[in-house]
Motif scaffolding. Structure first.
Motif, PDB file in Angstrom:
ATOM      1  N   SER A 213      -5.869   0.165   2.275  1.00 53.74           N
ATOM      2  CA  SER A 213      -5.729  -1.501   2.738  1.00 53.74           C
ATOM      3  C   SER A 213      -5.256  -1.420   4.272  1.00 53.74           C
ATOM      4  O   SER A 213      -5.938  -2.605   4.735  1.00 53.74           O
ATOM      5  CB  SER A 213      -4.330  -2.045   2.058  1.00 53.74           C
ATOM      6  OG  SER A 213      -4.393  -2.255   0.468  1.00 53.74           O
TER       7      SER A 213
ATOM      8  N   LYS B 122      -4.302   3.982  -1.818  1.00 54.53           N
ATOM      9  CA  LYS B 122      -4.751   2.347  -1.843  1.00 54.53           C
ATOM     10  C   LYS B 122      -4.060   1.790  -0.457  1.00 54.53           C
ATOM     11  O   LYS B 122      -4.468   0.983   0.150  1.00 54.53           O
ATOM     12  CB  LYS B 122      -4.463   1.621  -3.146  1.00 54.53           C
ATOM     13  CG  LYS B 122      -5.205   2.007  -4.159  1.00 54.53           C
ATOM     14  CD  LYS B 122      -4.623   1.305  -5.542  1.00 54.53           C
ATOM     15  CE  LYS B 122      -5.834   1.467  -6.659  1.00 54.53           C
ATOM     16  NZ  LYS B 122      -5.460   0.639  -7.698  1.00 54.53           N
ATOM     17  N   LYS B 123      -2.862   2.178  -0.131  1.00 55.80           N
ATOM     18  CA  LYS B 123      -2.042   1.534   0.733  1.00 55.80           C
ATOM     19  C   LYS B 123      -2.557   1.994   2.162  1.00 55.80           C
ATOM     20  O   LYS B 123      -2.787   1.174   2.979  1.00 55.80           O
ATOM     21  CB  LYS B 123      -0.651   2.198   0.778  1.00 55.80           C
ATOM     22  CG  LYS B 123       0.407   1.602   1.775  1.00 55.80           C
ATOM     23  CD  LYS B 123       1.933   1.776   1.535  1.00 55.80           C
ATOM     24  CE  LYS B 123       2.833   1.537   2.594  1.00 55.80           C
ATOM     25  NZ  LYS B 123       2.534   2.341   3.871  1.00 55.80           N
TER      26      LYS B 123
ATOM     27  N   ILE C 245      -6.177  -8.876   0.630  1.00 54.43           N
ATOM     28  CA  ILE C 245      -6.741  -7.360   0.579  1.00 54.43           C
ATOM     29  C   ILE C 245      -5.930  -6.598  -0.253  1.00 54.43           C
ATOM     30  O   ILE C 245      -6.298  -5.847  -0.905  1.00 54.43           O
ATOM     31  CB  ILE C 245      -7.202  -6.775   2.091  1.00 54.43           C
ATOM     32  CG1 ILE C 245      -8.025  -7.899   2.699  1.00 54.43           C
ATOM     33  CG2 ILE C 245      -7.593  -5.411   2.054  1.00 54.43           C
ATOM     34  CD1 ILE C 245      -8.245  -7.632   4.293  1.00 54.43           C
ATOM     35  N   GLY C 246      -4.544  -6.454   0.213  1.00 59.54           N
ATOM     36  CA  GLY C 246      -3.618  -5.568  -0.270  1.00 59.54           C
ATOM     37  C   GLY C 246      -3.592  -5.716  -1.900  1.00 59.54           C
ATOM     38  O   GLY C 246      -3.511  -4.780  -2.591  1.00 59.54           O
TER      39      GLY C 246
ATOM     40  N   LEU D  53      -6.832  -4.458  -3.611  1.00 54.32           N
ATOM     41  CA  LEU D  53      -7.001  -3.119  -3.704  1.00 54.32           C
ATOM     42  C   LEU D  53      -5.996  -2.453  -4.528  1.00 54.32           C
ATOM     43  O   LEU D  53      -6.272  -1.281  -5.169  1.00 54.32           O
ATOM     44  CB  LEU D  53      -6.871  -2.504  -2.136  1.00 54.32           C
ATOM     45  CG  LEU D  53      -8.107  -2.715  -1.576  1.00 54.32           C
ATOM     46  CD1 LEU D  53      -8.085  -2.097  -0.020  1.00 54.32           C
ATOM     47  CD2 LEU D  53      -9.439  -1.903  -2.057  1.00 54.32           C
TER      48      LEU D  53
END
Ligand code: AQP
Length: 325
Positions: free
Chosen positions: A272, A268-269, A210-211, A214
């Motif tokens: 995520s 984004k972090k 996922i990380g 993204l």
């Protein structure tokens, strides 16, 4: 008596967060209000190229993912389309009241024909007729779908009315129900999130994946440098924030992106972490369900039995009205 609800999902690949936000989450929400039928539509999935050796695994995966995402099999029926052959029988009958011109207008057929130029088959063309049969076999009235399916449900409504006009009142009007996220775009930010386009986050994606996905997802393309102000209104990831993040985080991203106070990396972090928090319990439940294939197969077979009893009744009525008995 509760109204009947019908919806389906194709075992054509990994179930993704577009399917979840556009359909499955809504299914879970509606489960108590309606008499619910959820179908794994394998006859639909064969209209594109696939590997027969993978089909059974995909069907069980679809069942496990949907249960893990919240479809409680004690509260609804989850079954496989091909276990109830009346679906295809009714589809044939409905073909005879469906104008060709209506099918030619379907945008999904046009899109899929471009995507699968080497295999533009008649099943792809009459796909919406089978979809109408799926719903009408159970006299479904509520059909929760993503925006891409609305045109098909409108056609199903027309088909039901045409049948009723010609052979007498038989089917209720099926009506589409949209979720708050009727169209989730892919990670490329350009095309609809789709199983077949590989532009998705699966519902059982690992946290690492996922990380990574993204981190490379497309944001507001006008924001070239960290110091440039961004526009969340045109950023696909902001849409995902709206569905996965906390209220304060959404407000912060919305304000600070516009003033370049927050950069895409941090944005984004946060996203995520929130996506991982929502998907982790789904993945864990899925992993335990998929280990028990016997349970899944038995469940699908016993649900199909209940469906078959209803389907046989509908078909007896249809054949009688049409002078076929
Ligand atoms: N991107 C999406 N946003 C919102 N809803 C979506 N749905 C699909 N994609 C999105 C909804 O999910 C339900 C199940 O979809 P499907 O399995 O019947 O197939 P689909 O619409 O053809 O979905 P895909 O993932 O895009 O598959 P492929 O790549 O095979 O075409 C439906 O209610 C659909 O509206």
């Amino acid at each position: 008596m509760k109204k009947r609800l019908f919806s389906g999902i194709q075992p054509s690949g990994d179930v993704h967060i577009g399917n979840y936000l556009g359909a499955i989450k809504n299914w879970v929400r509606l489960i108590e209000r309606y008499d619910c039928f959820f179908c794994i539509v394998d006859y639909h999935a064969i209209t594109i190229e696939y590997n027969p050796e993978e089909m059974q695994r995909r069907i069980l995966n679809a069942a496990a993912v949907n249960i893990a995402a919240g479809l409680d099999p004690n509260q609804c029926i989850i079954f496989v389309q091909s276990h109830v052959p009346e679906h295809t029988e009714l589809a044939w009958i409905l073909n005879s009241v469906t104008p060709m011109g209506h099918l030619e207008r379907m945008t999904q057929f046009k899109d899929k024909s471009k995507q699968h130029r080497e295999n533009i088959n008649a099943g792809l063309f009459t796909y919406p007729v089978l979809q109408a049969a799926d719903i009408m076999l159970y006299k479904g009235e509520a059909v929760p779908v993503g925006e891409d399916q609305v045109q098909h449900i409108e056609l199903a409504r027309e088909i039901a009315r045409k049948f009723n006009q010609r052979y007498g009142e038989t089917f209720p009007d099926p009506v589409e129900l949209l979720s708050e996220a009727p169209r989730i775009m892919g990670l490329d930010g350009k095309t609809k999130m789709s199983k077949s386009l590989g532009n998705y986050i699966s519902l059982v994606e690992t946290p690492e994946s996922i990380g990574k996905k993204l981190a490379t997802a497309v944001t507001d393309e006008n924001r070239k440098r960290r110091a440039d102000p961004g526009n969340p209104d045109i950023c696909n990831l902001f849409t995902l924030h709206k569905h996965f993040s906390q209220k304060e985080q959404i407000e912060r991203v919305n304000t600070e992106c516009r003033t370049a106070g927050i950069g895409c990396v941090e944005c984004k972090k946060i996203l995520s972490e929130n996506v991982i928090a929502v998907l982790n319990p789904i993945r864990e439940k899925y992993e335990s369900l998929i280990r028990d294939q016997g349970y899944l197969s038995d469940l699908l077979r016993s649900c199909a039995k209940k469906c078959k009893a209803i389907a046989e009744n509908t078909m007896a009525d249809v054949r009688k009205k049409m002078g076929l008995t």
